[in-house]
Design a protein around this motif. Structure first.
Motif, PDB file in Angstrom:
ATOM      1  N   MET A   1       9.144  -6.678  -7.911  1.00 28.65           N
ATOM      2  CA  MET A   1       8.192  -6.009  -7.122  1.00 28.65           C
ATOM      3  C   MET A   1       8.565  -6.341  -5.591  1.00 28.65           C
ATOM      4  O   MET A   1       8.581  -7.594  -5.075  1.00 28.65           O
ATOM      5  CB  MET A   1       6.726  -6.793  -7.270  1.00 28.65           C
ATOM      6  N   LYS A   2       8.720  -5.352  -4.815  1.00 25.58           N
ATOM      7  CA  LYS A   2       9.120  -5.538  -3.511  1.00 25.58           C
ATOM      8  C   LYS A   2       8.090  -5.270  -2.655  1.00 25.58           C
ATOM      9  O   LYS A   2       7.253  -4.457  -2.681  1.00 25.58           O
ATOM     10  CB  LYS A   2      10.113  -4.516  -3.118  1.00 25.58           C
ATOM     11  N   VAL A   3       8.153  -5.788  -1.369  1.00 26.81           N
ATOM     12  CA  VAL A   3       6.895  -5.878  -0.417  1.00 26.81           C
ATOM     13  C   VAL A   3       7.460  -5.121   0.625  1.00 26.81           C
ATOM     14  O   VAL A   3       8.346  -5.648   1.603  1.00 26.81           O
ATOM     15  CB  VAL A   3       6.296  -7.003  -0.098  1.00 26.81           C
ATOM     16  N   ARG A   4       7.174  -3.934   1.315  1.00 30.75           N
ATOM     17  CA  ARG A   4       7.717  -3.236   2.299  1.00 30.75           C
ATOM     18  C   ARG A   4       6.389  -2.732   3.121  1.00 30.75           C
ATOM     19  O   ARG A   4       5.243  -2.586   2.720  1.00 30.75           O
ATOM     20  CB  ARG A   4       8.525  -2.205   1.918  1.00 30.75           C
ATOM     21  N   ASN A   5       7.100  -2.395   4.583  1.00 28.50           N
ATOM     22  CA  ASN A   5       6.056  -1.999   5.391  1.00 28.50           C
ATOM     23  C   ASN A   5       5.724  -0.371   5.109  1.00 28.50           C
ATOM     24  O   ASN A   5       4.757   0.152   5.302  1.00 28.50           O
ATOM     25  CB  ASN A   5       6.588  -1.836   6.999  1.00 28.50           C
ATOM     26  N   SER A   6       6.872   0.522   4.774  1.00 31.24           N
ATOM     27  CA  SER A   6       6.970   1.790   4.380  1.00 31.24           C
ATOM     28  C   SER A   6       7.551   1.877   3.250  1.00 31.24           C
ATOM     29  O   SER A   6       8.440   1.622   2.745  1.00 31.24           O
ATOM     30  CB  SER A   6       7.423   2.681   5.487  1.00 31.24           C
ATOM     31  N   LEU A   7       6.767   2.836   2.268  1.00 31.80           N
ATOM     32  CA  LEU A   7       7.221   3.170   1.028  1.00 31.80           C
ATOM     33  C   LEU A   7       7.834   4.588   0.926  1.00 31.80           C
ATOM     34  O   LEU A   7       8.220   4.820  -0.329  1.00 31.80           O
ATOM     35  CB  LEU A   7       5.792   3.068   0.059  1.00 31.80           C
ATOM     36  N   ARG A   8       8.113   5.195   2.016  1.00 27.49           N
ATOM     37  CA  ARG A   8       8.579   6.434   1.812  1.00 27.49           C
ATOM     38  C   ARG A   8       9.884   6.540   1.304  1.00 27.49           C
ATOM     39  O   ARG A   8      10.535   7.206   0.420  1.00 27.49           O
ATOM     40  CB  ARG A   8       8.641   7.159   3.182  1.00 27.49           C
ATOM     41  N   VAL A  20       0.677   4.961  -5.595  1.00 21.98           N
ATOM     42  CA  VAL A  20      -0.670   4.872  -6.432  1.00 21.98           C
ATOM     43  C   VAL A  20      -1.465   3.978  -5.423  1.00 21.98           C
ATOM     44  O   VAL A  20      -0.839   3.031  -4.860  1.00 21.98           O
ATOM     45  CB  VAL A  20      -0.556   4.203  -7.718  1.00 21.98           C
ATOM     46  N   ARG A  21      -2.616   4.173  -5.140  1.00 20.87           N
ATOM     47  CA  ARG A  21      -3.456   3.533  -4.370  1.00 20.87           C
ATOM     48  C   ARG A  21      -4.608   2.732  -5.192  1.00 20.87           C
ATOM     49  O   ARG A  21      -5.348   3.278  -6.093  1.00 20.87           O
ATOM     50  CB  ARG A  21      -4.495   4.192  -3.369  1.00 20.87           C
ATOM     51  N   ARG A  22      -4.398   1.296  -5.050  1.00 21.79           N
ATOM     52  CA  ARG A  22      -5.363   0.486  -6.021  1.00 21.79           C
ATOM     53  C   ARG A  22      -5.862  -0.903  -4.903  1.00 21.79           C
ATOM     54  O   ARG A  22      -5.103  -1.535  -4.457  1.00 21.79           O
ATOM     55  CB  ARG A  22      -4.415  -0.074  -7.162  1.00 21.79           C
ATOM     56  N   LYS A  23      -7.275  -0.872  -5.178  1.00 18.25           N
ATOM     57  CA  LYS A  23      -7.742  -2.126  -4.364  1.00 18.25           C
ATOM     58  C   LYS A  23      -7.338  -2.059  -2.899  1.00 18.25           C
ATOM     59  O   LYS A  23      -7.035  -3.205  -2.438  1.00 18.25           O
ATOM     60  CB  LYS A  23      -7.619  -3.496  -4.875  1.00 18.25           C
ATOM     61  N   GLY A  24      -7.314  -0.858  -2.269  1.00 17.80           N
ATOM     62  CA  GLY A  24      -6.762  -0.729  -0.940  1.00 17.80           C
ATOM     63  C   GLY A  24      -5.274  -1.080  -0.687  1.00 17.80           C
ATOM     64  O   GLY A  24      -5.154  -1.326   0.591  1.00 17.80           O
ATOM     65  N   ARG A  25      -4.617  -1.323  -1.502  1.00 20.76           N
ATOM     66  CA  ARG A  25      -3.131  -1.441  -1.462  1.00 20.76           C
ATOM     67  C   ARG A  25      -2.210  -0.215  -2.049  1.00 20.76           C
ATOM     68  O   ARG A  25      -2.722   0.418  -2.930  1.00 20.76           O
ATOM     69  CB  ARG A  25      -2.590  -2.562  -2.005  1.00 20.76           C
ATOM     70  N   VAL A  26      -1.305   0.120  -1.388  1.00 24.68           N
ATOM     71  CA  VAL A  26      -0.265   1.172  -1.997  1.00 24.68           C
ATOM     72  C   VAL A  26       0.683   0.337  -2.740  1.00 24.68           C
ATOM     73  O   VAL A  26       1.528  -0.069  -2.115  1.00 24.68           O
ATOM     74  CB  VAL A  26       0.089   1.933  -0.643  1.00 24.68           C
ATOM     75  N   TYR A  27       1.017   1.146  -4.047  1.00 33.68           N
ATOM     76  CA  TYR A  27       1.872   0.829  -4.699  1.00 33.68           C
ATOM     77  C   TYR A  27       2.836   1.873  -5.306  1.00 33.68           C
ATOM     78  O   TYR A  27       2.429   3.040  -4.993  1.00 33.68           O
ATOM     79  CB  TYR A  27       1.141   0.288  -6.138  1.00 33.68           C
TER      80      TYR A  27
END
Length: 41
Positions: A1-8, A20-27
């Motif tokens: 699992m990477k954590v990034r500022n932009s997922l594009r 996917v958006r889950r619990k206010g976070r974007v995955y």
């Protein structure tokens, strides 16, 4: 699992990547290649 500022850029790494958006976070999830998972923020 990477954590990034932009997922594009991560979305285009593999054709099965989904955003996917889950619990206010974007995955980014990928059923066929789980190593491409990522989370924003």
């Amino acid at each position: 699992m990477k954590v990034r500022n932009s997922l594009r850029s991560l979305k285009s790494r593999h054709r099965d990547c989904r955003i996917v958006r889950r619990k206010g976070r974007v995955y980014v999830i990928n059923k066929t290649q789980p190593r491409f998972k990522a989370r924003q923020g």
